[in-house]
Design a protein around this motif. Structure first.
Motif, PDB file in Angstrom:
ATOM      1  N   ILE A  20       0.776  -1.359   0.231  1.00  0.00           N
ATOM      2  CA  ILE A  20       0.000  -0.150  -0.090  1.00  0.00           C
ATOM      3  C   ILE A  20       1.051   1.153   0.141  1.00  0.00           C
ATOM      4  O   ILE A  20       2.084   1.257   0.374  1.00  0.00           O
ATOM      5  CB  ILE A  20      -1.030  -0.021   1.186  1.00  0.00           C
ATOM      6  CG1 ILE A  20      -0.184  -0.214   2.542  1.00  0.00           C
ATOM      7  CG2 ILE A  20      -2.069  -1.079   1.136  1.00  0.00           C
ATOM      8  CD1 ILE A  20      -0.895   0.180   3.742  1.00  0.00           C
ATOM      9  N   ILE A  22       0.370   5.426   1.208  1.00  0.00           N
ATOM     10  CA  ILE A  22      -0.441   6.384   1.633  1.00  0.00           C
ATOM     11  C   ILE A  22       0.022   7.668   1.462  1.00  0.00           C
ATOM     12  O   ILE A  22       1.276   8.024   1.992  1.00  0.00           O
ATOM     13  CB  ILE A  22      -0.571   6.036   3.298  1.00  0.00           C
ATOM     14  CG1 ILE A  22      -1.127   4.653   3.416  1.00  0.00           C
ATOM     15  CG2 ILE A  22      -1.513   6.989   3.966  1.00  0.00           C
ATOM     16  CD1 ILE A  22      -0.987   4.195   5.113  1.00  0.00           C
ATOM     17  N   TYR A  28      -5.051   6.365   0.780  1.00  0.00           N
ATOM     18  CA  TYR A  28      -4.422   5.509   0.212  1.00  0.00           C
ATOM     19  C   TYR A  28      -4.421   6.037  -1.367  1.00  0.00           C
ATOM     20  O   TYR A  28      -5.249   6.216  -2.049  1.00  0.00           O
ATOM     21  CB  TYR A  28      -5.326   4.097  -0.078  1.00  0.00           C
ATOM     22  CG  TYR A  28      -5.523   3.328   1.389  1.00  0.00           C
ATOM     23  CD1 TYR A  28      -4.343   2.745   1.949  1.00  0.00           C
ATOM     24  CD2 TYR A  28      -6.480   3.211   2.272  1.00  0.00           C
ATOM     25  CE1 TYR A  28      -4.209   1.814   2.936  1.00  0.00           C
ATOM     26  CE2 TYR A  28      -6.680   2.415   3.377  1.00  0.00           C
ATOM     27  CZ  TYR A  28      -5.498   1.694   3.662  1.00  0.00           C
ATOM     28  OH  TYR A  28      -5.698   1.064   4.870  1.00  0.00           O
ATOM     29  N   VAL A  31      -3.262   0.575  -3.505  1.00  0.00           N
ATOM     30  CA  VAL A  31      -3.654  -0.709  -2.640  1.00  0.00           C
ATOM     31  C   VAL A  31      -3.503  -1.799  -3.856  1.00  0.00           C
ATOM     32  O   VAL A  31      -3.811  -1.863  -4.674  1.00  0.00           O
ATOM     33  CB  VAL A  31      -5.115  -0.538  -2.353  1.00  0.00           C
ATOM     34  CG1 VAL A  31      -5.469  -1.613  -1.695  1.00  0.00           C
ATOM     35  CG2 VAL A  31      -5.209   0.863  -1.517  1.00  0.00           C
ATOM     36  N   ASP A  50      -9.459   6.841   3.673  1.00  0.00           N
ATOM     37  CA  ASP A  50      -8.579   7.303   4.714  1.00  0.00           C
ATOM     38  C   ASP A  50      -7.844   5.741   5.149  1.00  0.00           C
ATOM     39  O   ASP A  50      -8.869   5.026   5.191  1.00  0.00           O
ATOM     40  CB  ASP A  50      -9.155   8.122   5.862  1.00  0.00           C
ATOM     41  CG  ASP A  50      -8.254   8.593   6.624  1.00  0.00           C
ATOM     42  OD1 ASP A  50      -7.802   7.681   7.768  1.00  0.00           O
ATOM     43  OD2 ASP A  50      -7.616   9.599   6.496  1.00  0.00           O
ATOM     44  N   PHE A  51      -6.459   6.196   5.528  1.00  0.00           N
ATOM     45  CA  PHE A  51      -5.889   4.846   5.888  1.00  0.00           C
ATOM     46  C   PHE A  51      -6.463   4.065   7.130  1.00  0.00           C
ATOM     47  O   PHE A  51      -6.389   2.950   7.422  1.00  0.00           O
ATOM     48  CB  PHE A  51      -4.266   4.870   5.987  1.00  0.00           C
ATOM     49  CG  PHE A  51      -4.152   5.790   7.485  1.00  0.00           C
ATOM     50  CD1 PHE A  51      -3.567   4.882   8.469  1.00  0.00           C
ATOM     51  CD2 PHE A  51      -4.244   7.119   7.648  1.00  0.00           C
ATOM     52  CE1 PHE A  51      -3.078   5.423   9.675  1.00  0.00           C
ATOM     53  CE2 PHE A  51      -3.803   7.637   8.786  1.00  0.00           C
ATOM     54  CZ  PHE A  51      -3.488   6.852   9.794  1.00  0.00           C
ATOM     55  N   CYS A  63       0.611   4.313  13.832  1.00  0.00           N
ATOM     56  CA  CYS A  63       1.013   4.887  12.401  1.00  0.00           C
ATOM     57  C   CYS A  63       1.365   6.215  12.458  1.00  0.00           C
ATOM     58  O   CYS A  63       2.398   6.665  11.770  1.00  0.00           O
ATOM     59  CB  CYS A  63      -0.352   4.627  11.515  1.00  0.00           C
ATOM     60  SG  CYS A  63      -0.694   3.109  11.115  1.00  0.00           S
TER      61      CYS A  63
END
Length: 197
Positions: A20, A22, A28, A31, A50-51, A63
């Motif tokens: 992935i 971001i 993202y 993906v 949104d991640f 994260c």
């Protein structure tokens, strides 16, 4: 960016790894098909979302901590263990390595991540830890619980050989019965602990 495209092309059909990317806005921008297969739950692609939609709420903080480390050291990979929704109300555990993506001028583009599912490994490790704890408990019971009644039985049997009268023998036989019952209880406790674990 070229090397991330090469990695994505290489892992495009992987059934084990997820890739992935971001963007700086937390959305993202790439993906892999395997990531969508496992975490979009048939609702199309996660690209553009949104991640955090796939994450356990408590793991968003991880994260947020790892991201700045990636940009502080853009040539390094940083590990993160994250829980992802499993589509059934629970979570799977995933292991990731993350690295900053920079443009040609060295400006941040986002974060590239490669990961895989480690749920089975975690479950197996927990079972082994529980088994080890049970074995430690059984070992403790055997070394402490068994030792006393067994030592009593051994000592009483020696005294029985040299006992002079019936009253003394009767007293020793009662003590032998008591110690044998104690030993039997300890053995039952060990057996029950082994069956329940």
């Amino acid at each position: 960016m070229h090397r991330y495209n090469q990695i994505n092309n290489f892992l495009e059909t992987s059934d084990f790894f997820y890739t992935i990317a971001i963007g700086m806005d937390g959305v993202y921008i790439y993906v892999s098909p395997n990531y969508d297969r496992n975490f979009s739950f048939g609702k199309g692609t996660l690209k553009g979302q949104d991640f955090s939609v796939t994450l356990h709420p408590q793991d968003i903080r991880i994260c947020e901590e790892v991201g700045p480390m990636c940009f502080g050291h853009p040539n390094r990979l940083f590990p993160a263990t994250l829980r992802k929704h499993d589509g059934k109300g629970g979570f799977v555990v995933t292991q990731w390595e993350m690295q900053a993506m920079l443009d040609e001028q060295g400006q941040p583009l986002g974060i590239f991540c490669i990961g895989y599912n480690i749920t089975e490994f975690i479950d197996t490790r927990e079972k082994l830890d529980q088994a080890e704890t049970s074995l430690d408990e059984i070992s403790f019971i055997q070394s402490h619980g068994v030792r006393k009644p067994l030592a009593n039985i051994m000592g009483i049997s020696k005294l029985l050989r040299v006992a002079d009268d019936d009253a003394e023998r009767e007293k020793l036989m009662n003590m032998l019965d008591t110690s044998a019952n104690e030993l039997d209880q300890v053995i039952k406790e060990i057996s029950n602990k082994g069956e329940h674990d």
